[in-house]
Enzyme design. Sequence first.
Site, PDB file in Angstrom:
ATOM      1  N   GLU A  19      37.474  54.266  46.778  1.00  0.00           N
ATOM      2  CA  GLU A  19      38.895  55.105  46.701  1.00  0.00           C
ATOM      3  C   GLU A  19      38.581  56.228  45.977  1.00  0.00           C
ATOM      4  OE1 GLU A  19      43.406  54.441  45.301  1.00  0.00           O
ATOM      5  OE2 GLU A  19      42.046  52.614  45.193  1.00  0.00           O
ATOM      6  N   ARG A  61      31.127  40.858  41.079  1.00  0.00           N
ATOM      7  CA  ARG A  61      30.817  41.998  39.931  1.00  0.00           C
ATOM      8  C   ARG A  61      29.695  41.547  39.297  1.00  0.00           C
ATOM      9  NH1 ARG A  61      34.689  46.012  39.513  1.00  0.00           N
ATOM     10  NH2 ARG A  61      36.473  45.664  40.843  1.00  0.00           N
ATOM     11  N   LYS A 120      38.238  51.410  36.598  1.00  0.00           N
ATOM     12  CA  LYS A 120      38.726  52.944  36.557  1.00  0.00           C
ATOM     13  C   LYS A 120      39.925  53.249  35.867  1.00  0.00           C
ATOM     14  CE  LYS A 120      36.928  54.264  41.317  1.00  0.00           C
ATOM     15  NZ  LYS A 120      37.568  54.521  42.514  1.00  0.00           N
TER      16      LYS A 120
END
Length: 561
Positions: free
Chosen positions: A35, A262, A272
């Site tokens: 994104e 992760r 982020k």
Amino acid sequence: MSTKEKSLNFIEQIIEEDLKNGLPQDKLRFRFPPEPNGYLHIGHASSICLNFGLGLDYNSPVNLRFDDTNPAKEEQEFVDAIKNDVEWLGYKWDKEVYASDYFQQLYDWTVELIKKGKAYVDSQSSEEIAQQKGTPTQAGTASPYRDRSVEENLDLFERMKNGEFEEGTHILRAKIDMASPNMLMRDPIMYRIIKASHHRTGDKWCIYPMYDWAHGESDYIEQISHSFCTLEFLPHRELYDWFLDQIYDENKVRPKQREFARRNLSHTVVSKRKLMQLVKEGHVTGWDDPRMSTISGMRRRGYTPAAIRNFADTIGIAKRTNLIDVSLLEFCVREDLNKITPRVMAVLDPVKLIITNYPEGKEEWLEAENNPEEEIMTYRQIPFSKELYIEREDFLEEANSKFFRLTLGKEVRLKNAYIIKGEGVVKDENGRITEIHATYDADSKSGSGSEASKRKVKGTIHWVSIPHAIKAEVRIYDRLFTHENPDGNKEIDFKEYINPDSLNTITGYVEPSLAHAKAGDKFQFQRLGYFAVDKDATDEQLVFNKTVGLRDTWAKVESKE
């Protein structure tokens, strides 16, 4: 892949199983779907290496697809940065695509779902919707708008698209099951009104699809065979498949979502949102600050693509989330830089050394090897003179037998030069040493072949000739956070753990061979560590970033604690 003798991770096993079950090899296609709402970090690097690595292993195309469904947070700057990062890591994508490429197709499919009674416009507030969704142990209740007629839903949805309503007045939901044990299946939102200019479509759209609706359908349009996500998307898989069920044509490849864990990195954050907080609040100088866990920050600090790829390969793919010690990443960086960087001399905490018996005004150019790891050895010339800078910590007036550097009455070798003996010091009014006086053995020149040159002394120190030295700004970076898991405790603000000593800017002196070093050039400052020229450097002012030390100094500190 299947012919290679190697241990397969569980992702590769899934692909191999699908190939055995009839999926044609030429139908394999992967994607990396960032994104564009921030810069990529080390966690994204692992995902990039996974997806593009699979593309290389299976000789299959990999798409770079931007999930640009929220114009309020996305910018072209982030798109450009992401493309730069992927290319810098050494990968090439097959197609550069965007979720926004499919906005019309997604809208058309949505209209069909409304006509089939599988989607409806809900006019509740976000608080009301949250309340009627229920809890994991209690079924939700139906929206009072769930049974709107197809005609009314079609009319409202078109008017939403045309911008007739304000943000938050209406949303579009899929009609699935308000009693599902999976909360995500309780009539999930498919569209919301956002009146913001999109970086690609401008003001054409006033409604934007949610991630869950856009992602799987984008995979399907692109004929992605395997859609790999991180573990938090595991509950989304059921919805991913439900949406595909509504449009799937059995003559096409049906994408398969699978999840991996992760890999969080110690002493940093890889969110982020939190990285943006650090930038906006001025805790760092920007997204590419060398203390950041962003790919651009690591690139600026002097990390190499090969080191990051090797790190991703070393930690591998797992099904369980865990915390990887940042020292492993630093080891991979150190290992790569050791092979490729020239060895040069720099002094970062200088004290003047005067060789009293060296001829006044004399200048010599000595030969020094660039990198002992090179297959074909290359050399450079470095100047030597009567007055030198050495590191302040390389001298003690009085030292015990375990101190192998310069002291009074004992000998040490100057790297690539001569053997010297400490003779005396000059101090200022505060007792601080301002000059060290030494004598040299003129017959002990390195590489001369003389008997004196072969004489063994216990220590070797580096130096820089003062008349030839180039002054440089040197930025010494340390870990940005003092805690190994700064956002691990939700009760404590992660910023409480910011290391106040994460940046120390000093003035150092480097040998003249570095006069024309350019941004991105990397060196080993002998006995000090690895350093890279920063983008702030100019022809008049060299600026170096410390990339990593020669050894892991944090391991010692933490073992004491």
